[in-house]
Enzyme design. Structure first.
Site, PDB file in Angstrom:
ATOM      1  N   GLY A 111      38.610  38.752  49.583  1.00 12.08           N
ATOM      2  CA  GLY A 111      38.233  39.789  50.531  1.00 12.08           C
ATOM      3  C   GLY A 111      36.735  39.845  50.738  1.00 12.08           C
ATOM      4  O   GLY A 111      35.951  39.480  49.860  1.00 12.08           O
ATOM      5  N   GLY A 160      41.700  37.759  47.091  1.00 12.98           N
ATOM      6  CA  GLY A 160      42.626  37.960  48.199  1.00 12.98           C
ATOM      7  C   GLY A 160      43.136  36.672  48.804  1.00 12.98           C
ATOM      8  O   GLY A 160      44.200  36.647  49.417  1.00 12.98           O
ATOM      9  N   GLU A 183      37.944  39.504  39.531  1.00 14.02           N
ATOM     10  CA  GLU A 183      37.589  40.879  39.896  1.00 14.02           C
ATOM     11  C   GLU A 183      36.969  41.705  38.773  1.00 14.02           C
ATOM     12  O   GLU A 183      36.157  42.602  39.034  1.00 14.02           O
ATOM     13  CB  GLU A 183      38.812  41.601  40.459  1.00 14.02           C
ATOM     14  CG  GLU A 183      39.209  41.160  41.860  1.00 14.02           C
ATOM     15  CD  GLU A 183      40.068  39.909  41.887  1.00 14.02           C
ATOM     16  OE1 GLU A 183      40.497  39.495  42.987  1.00 14.02           O
ATOM     17  OE2 GLU A 183      40.321  39.324  40.800  1.00 14.02           O
ATOM     18  N   ASP A 191      43.888  42.198  42.527  1.00 15.61           N
ATOM     19  CA  ASP A 191      44.746  42.934  43.449  1.00 15.61           C
ATOM     20  C   ASP A 191      45.396  41.977  44.436  1.00 15.61           C
ATOM     21  O   ASP A 191      45.551  40.801  44.138  1.00 15.61           O
ATOM     22  CB  ASP A 191      43.940  44.019  44.166  1.00 15.61           C
ATOM     23  CG  ASP A 191      42.907  43.445  45.131  1.00 15.61           C
ATOM     24  OD1 ASP A 191      42.250  42.440  44.777  1.00 15.61           O
ATOM     25  OD2 ASP A 191      42.751  43.988  46.235  1.00 15.61           O
TER      26      ASP A 191
END
Length: 415
Positions: A111, A160, A183, A191
């Site tokens: 992301g 992501g 992360e 995530d």
């Protein structure tokens, strides 16, 4: 999504020096380049469309992530465009299957978290919510897609980027693939469905990957089931050309085609595969403190430098993120894909709200904005992370902040 199979393998810091340098460049130094674009003129509709390109094939469609200067970092627009395209292709009888790849030297570095960092600091909460909601919804659509899907993971595949590929039918890794969920090093948690697919890896490999953020190469991905096929990158043009000529919606035909150009590879002797029993022994514990104790005990008893290097890696991460991430993987082992995504959406909004901790913004600042590589975590130690703080990550958002609403009534959930 095909079940992630056995035969454990994994990342090691020495996984491949060249790949590691690519990961370091992308994760620590690249994102500030595209964060500066926030002050430029707003992109036109054509520019937005060009962030995901489309190629029409004989009986398939190919979506191409097209932000090469940003290592194809995902933003809300890209998620929305992918969602629109995939829904249309699913209904189109002329489309037998879909492929997804990245332009440049990355599939996707994850992301666009520097953009997210700025949105948070500007107080644009609705835009933050839309970012997570759009991408997570696309991941669920991909995971329940009615047509075969091929993700070509040539290059950096992180965060992501793993979420928009692994839930699909086929994942093709190459000698240039670098996988990671790093992360915890930026004060966040794995995530985008990571708590689902990491928790389904052999043994406690998922906990190891989630907490350390270490890398996997293509050979290790195929060995542990994260990838379904492997091809040397020099043959990718042949693979894509062959797939482009196929007229089929039969997964077995596509699989045979991928196998036709496949290469047989094994993790090298330095891979963590040779330590999988130790990974399970150290990372199977219920708490992060017990994991640290186990690693320290093994380091003292064996004098094996791997244990100390793993400890150093963990000490770089946010203490709060370590505890949140461990619990997320543990819960993911007993949840469906949609349940994991709904929970991760809740965790992500709690994590960026600064109401529990400001670790996410501090981690992005230290590693990607100011690049001093010296984040000041809050709390600064595991001992100071209370159970209540961790619980709040998993608590409901409230009436004014509803949970993620996935189309589970129209699309069957994973078990």
């Amino acid at each position: 999504m095909q079940c992630l199979k056995s035969a454990a393998a994994l990342l090691i810091r020495s996984c491949c020096n060249n790949n590691k340098s690519k990961l370091s460049h992308s994760f620590l130094t690249h994102f500030p380049q595209h964060s500066r674009s926030l002050s430029s003129s707003p992109p036109t509709e054509d520019d937005l469309d060009n962030q995901v390109l489309v190629e029409d094939k004989a009986n398939s469609r190919s979506a191409i992530l097209n932000r090469p200067s940003a290592l194809n970092a995902l933003n809300t627009n890209m998620g929305a465009r992918l969602l629109k395209l995939y829904k249309a292709w699913e209904k189109d009888s002329s489309v037998g299957f879909v492929t997804l790849k990245g332009s440049g030297r990355a599939f996707s570095a994850g992301g666009d978290i520097v953009n997210l960092y700025h949105l948070i600091n500007q107080g644009k909460w609705e835009a933050c919510r839309e970012f997570f909601g759009t991408l997570y919804t696309f991941i669920y659509v991909l995971g329940t897609y009615l047509k075969p899907h091929v993700a070509i993971l040539n290059g950096i595949t992180m965060g992501g980027g793993t979420g928009i590929s692994i839930p699909g039918t086929f994942r093709l890794a190459t000698d240039k693939t670098v996988f990671a969920t790093p992360e915890t090093l930026i004060g966040f948690h794995p995530d985008a469905g990571a708590s689902f697919f990491l928790s389904h890896l052999p043994g406690h490999l998922g906990e190891y990957l989630a907490l350390t953020g270490e890398t996997l190469n293509g050979a290790e991905m195929i060995a542990c089931g994260l990838a379904t096929h492997y091809t040397n990158s020099e043959k990718l043009r042949l693979v894509e050309h062959h797939l482009g000529k196929l007229v089929t919606d039969d997964p077995s035909v596509i699989e045979t085609s991928l196998e036709q150009y496949g290469d047989l590879v094994y993790p090298n002797k330095m891979s963590v595969l040779g330590r999988i029993e130790m990974v399970d022994k150290c990372f199977s514990h219920d708490t992060v403190e017990e994991i640290f104790d186990a690693l320290e005990r093994e380091a003292a008893e064996t004098n094996d430098p791997w244990f100390n290097s793993t400890l150093r890696r963990l000490k770089e991460a946010s203490p709060l993120s370590l505890k949140v991430s461990l619990r997320s993987i543990q819960e993911g082992r007993f949840q469906t894909l949609d349940q994991c995504l709904v929970r991760e959406y809740r965790m992500s909004l709690q994590g960026i709200s600064k109401q529990i901790s400001g670790d996410f913004c501090e981690g992005v600042r230290a590693r990607m904005v100011d690049k001093d590589l010296a984040p000041k975590w809050n709390p600064p130690s595991l001992e100071q992370v209370s159970e209540d703080m961790v619980d709040r990550y998993f608590s409901p958002l409230g009436e004014s902040e509803p949970d993620l609403d996935l189309p589970t009534k129209q699309r069957e959930a994973f078990t």
